[in-house]
Design a protein around this motif. Structure first.
Motif, PDB file in Angstrom:
ATOM      1  N   UNK A  21      52.539  34.528 -93.353  1.00  0.00           N
ATOM      2  CA  UNK A  21      52.098  33.551 -94.155  1.00  0.00           C
ATOM      3  C   UNK A  21      51.638  32.350 -93.495  1.00  0.00           C
ATOM      4  N   UNK A  22      50.968  31.114 -94.392  1.00  0.00           N
ATOM      5  CA  UNK A  22      50.422  30.084 -93.607  1.00  0.00           C
ATOM      6  C   UNK A  22      51.658  29.294 -93.197  1.00  0.00           C
ATOM      7  N   UNK A  23      51.966  28.598 -91.837  1.00  0.00           N
ATOM      8  CA  UNK A  23      53.024  27.844 -91.720  1.00  0.00           C
ATOM      9  C   UNK A  23      52.230  26.388 -91.056  1.00  0.00           C
ATOM     10  N   UNK A  24      52.907  25.360 -91.156  1.00  0.00           N
ATOM     11  CA  UNK A  24      52.307  24.208 -90.793  1.00  0.00           C
ATOM     12  C   UNK A  24      53.498  23.276 -90.276  1.00  0.00           C
ATOM     13  N   UNK A  68      55.986  25.620 -84.888  1.00  0.00           N
ATOM     14  CA  UNK A  68      56.842  26.750 -84.367  1.00  0.00           C
ATOM     15  C   UNK A  68      57.957  27.065 -84.833  1.00  0.00           C
ATOM     16  N   UNK A  69      58.760  25.830 -85.452  1.00  0.00           N
ATOM     17  CA  UNK A  69      60.142  26.096 -86.057  1.00  0.00           C
ATOM     18  C   UNK A  69      59.739  26.777 -87.425  1.00  0.00           C
ATOM     19  N   UNK A  70      58.717  26.347 -88.028  1.00  0.00           N
ATOM     20  CA  UNK A  70      58.278  26.815 -89.586  1.00  0.00           C
ATOM     21  C   UNK A  70      57.969  28.300 -89.141  1.00  0.00           C
ATOM     22  N   UNK A  71      57.268  28.776 -88.452  1.00  0.00           N
ATOM     23  CA  UNK A  71      56.944  30.142 -88.019  1.00  0.00           C
ATOM     24  C   UNK A  71      58.149  31.065 -87.747  1.00  0.00           C
ATOM     25  N   UNK A  72      59.276  30.380 -86.921  1.00  0.00           N
ATOM     26  CA  UNK A  72      60.375  31.001 -86.528  1.00  0.00           C
ATOM     27  C   UNK A  72      61.345  31.288 -87.799  1.00  0.00           C
ATOM     28  N   UNK A  79      51.692  32.975 -83.677  1.00  0.00           N
ATOM     29  CA  UNK A  79      50.845  32.435 -84.859  1.00  0.00           C
ATOM     30  C   UNK A  79      49.237  32.577 -84.230  1.00  0.00           C
ATOM     31  N   UNK A  80      48.700  32.985 -85.270  1.00  0.00           N
ATOM     32  CA  UNK A  80      46.965  32.970 -85.000  1.00  0.00           C
ATOM     33  C   UNK A  80      46.498  31.968 -85.906  1.00  0.00           C
ATOM     34  N   UNK A  81      45.319  31.801 -85.364  1.00  0.00           N
ATOM     35  CA  UNK A  81      44.217  30.820 -86.241  1.00  0.00           C
ATOM     36  C   UNK A  81      44.807  29.440 -86.372  1.00  0.00           C
ATOM     37  N   UNK A  82      45.267  28.932 -85.239  1.00  0.00           N
ATOM     38  CA  UNK A  82      45.693  27.643 -84.907  1.00  0.00           C
ATOM     39  C   UNK A  82      44.808  26.533 -85.488  1.00  0.00           C
ATOM     40  N   UNK A  83      45.072  25.333 -86.237  1.00  0.00           N
ATOM     41  CA  UNK A  83      44.102  24.199 -86.280  1.00  0.00           C
ATOM     42  C   UNK A  83      44.995  23.035 -86.330  1.00  0.00           C
ATOM     43  N   UNK A  84      44.323  21.966 -86.050  1.00  0.00           N
ATOM     44  CA  UNK A  84      44.556  20.562 -86.295  1.00  0.00           C
ATOM     45  C   UNK A  84      44.067  19.886 -87.153  1.00  0.00           C
ATOM     46  N   UNK A  85      44.518  18.855 -88.001  1.00  0.00           N
ATOM     47  CA  UNK A  85      43.611  17.921 -88.908  1.00  0.00           C
ATOM     48  C   UNK A  85      44.454  16.802 -88.802  1.00  0.00           C
ATOM     49  N   UNK A  86      43.522  15.649 -88.776  1.00  0.00           N
ATOM     50  CA  UNK A  86      44.054  14.214 -88.574  1.00  0.00           C
ATOM     51  C   UNK A  86      43.597  13.369 -89.973  1.00  0.00           C
ATOM     52  N   UNK A 102      48.499  27.404 -89.122  1.00  0.00           N
ATOM     53  CA  UNK A 102      48.121  28.513 -88.707  1.00  0.00           C
ATOM     54  C   UNK A 102      48.633  29.786 -89.656  1.00  0.00           C
ATOM     55  N   UNK A 103      48.520  30.647 -89.072  1.00  0.00           N
ATOM     56  CA  UNK A 103      49.098  31.912 -89.670  1.00  0.00           C
ATOM     57  C   UNK A 103      50.166  32.546 -88.772  1.00  0.00           C
ATOM     58  N   UNK A 104      51.431  32.641 -89.411  1.00  0.00           N
ATOM     59  CA  UNK A 104      52.492  33.214 -88.668  1.00  0.00           C
ATOM     60  C   UNK A 104      52.581  34.691 -88.820  1.00  0.00           C
ATOM     61  N   UNK A 105      52.640  35.324 -87.722  1.00  0.00           N
ATOM     62  CA  UNK A 105      52.633  36.823 -87.736  1.00  0.00           C
ATOM     63  C   UNK A 105      53.765  37.588 -86.968  1.00  0.00           C
ATOM     64  N   UNK A 106      53.801  38.739 -87.166  1.00  0.00           N
ATOM     65  CA  UNK A 106      54.912  39.676 -86.168  1.00  0.00           C
ATOM     66  C   UNK A 106      53.861  40.575 -85.425  1.00  0.00           C
ATOM     67  N   UNK A 107      53.929  40.300 -84.046  1.00  0.00           N
ATOM     68  CA  UNK A 107      52.957  41.136 -83.110  1.00  0.00           C
ATOM     69  C   UNK A 107      53.754  42.174 -82.394  1.00  0.00           C
ATOM     70  N   UNK A 108      53.044  43.195 -81.831  1.00  0.00           N
ATOM     71  CA  UNK A 108      53.733  44.074 -80.981  1.00  0.00           C
ATOM     72  C   UNK A 108      52.548  44.602 -80.002  1.00  0.00           C
ATOM     73  N   UNK A 109      52.985  45.115 -78.709  1.00  0.00           N
ATOM     74  CA  UNK A 109      52.145  45.483 -77.895  1.00  0.00           C
ATOM     75  C   UNK A 109      51.103  46.727 -78.377  1.00  0.00           C
ATOM     76  N   UNK A 110      49.978  46.933 -78.094  1.00  0.00           N
ATOM     77  CA  UNK A 110      48.986  47.985 -78.534  1.00  0.00           C
ATOM     78  C   UNK A 110      49.790  49.030 -77.852  1.00  0.00           C
ATOM     79  N   UNK A 111      49.738  50.301 -78.709  1.00  0.00           N
ATOM     80  CA  UNK A 111      50.426  51.430 -78.213  1.00  0.00           C
ATOM     81  C   UNK A 111      51.864  51.698 -78.103  1.00  0.00           C
ATOM     82  N   UNK A 112      52.554  50.565 -78.851  1.00  0.00           N
ATOM     83  CA  UNK A 112      54.039  50.646 -78.744  1.00  0.00           C
ATOM     84  C   UNK A 112      54.548  51.744 -79.595  1.00  0.00           C
ATOM     85  N   UNK A 113      55.304  52.590 -78.992  1.00  0.00           N
ATOM     86  CA  UNK A 113      55.872  53.981 -79.537  1.00  0.00           C
ATOM     87  C   UNK A 113      56.748  53.583 -80.694  1.00  0.00           C
TER      88      UNK A 113
END
Length: 115
Positions: A21-24, A68-72, A79-86, A102-113
């Motif tokens: 989901x979205x994190x901020x 970062x704390x919100x994503x954890x 986190x993908x799609x990071x943006x700043x606004x002021x 941005x969007x918080x995600x769980x990633x894994x290496x491509x080809x992870x068995x």
């Protein structure tokens, strides 16, 4: 442990396994008396306002750390799609809101068995 963060929506060599989901991170800062005084002098004579630059950089870093704390907290490892606004939240520039999102995600290496 560092968390991969990118302004893109993919991370080379990894696949997104889950979207959390979205994190901020949001921070509202105003200049200290010294920063305000030095900034006021620079407004008169012109030039870069180092005191304000420092304040803005601190606000961006604090917003990023909160992001970062919100994503954890959501269980993400990237986190993908990071943006700043002021924006100014109090008239005459006495307080500035910095939002980092941005969007918080769980990633894994491509080809992870173990997928």
């Amino acid at each position: 442990m560092s968390m991969p963060v990118t302004t893109t929506f993919t991370i080379e060599g990894y696949q997104i396994k889950e979207y959390k989901g979205v994190v901020r991170g949001i921070i509202v800062r105003s200049p200290t008396i010294a920063q305000g005084f030095m900034g006021g002098l620079k407004n008169i004579v012109g030039g870069q306002i180092g005191a304000y630059t420092e304040m803005c950089e601190q606000a961006r870093q604090q917003a990023y750390d909160l992001l970062i704390a919100h994503a954890r907290k959501l269980g993400a490892n990237a986190i993908v799609g990071l943006r700043y606004d002021a924006s100014e939240v109090v008239s005459k520039g006495s307080a500035t809101e910095v939002l980092c999102y941005g969007t918080a995600v769980v990633i894994e290496p491509v080809g992870d068995v173990n997928a």
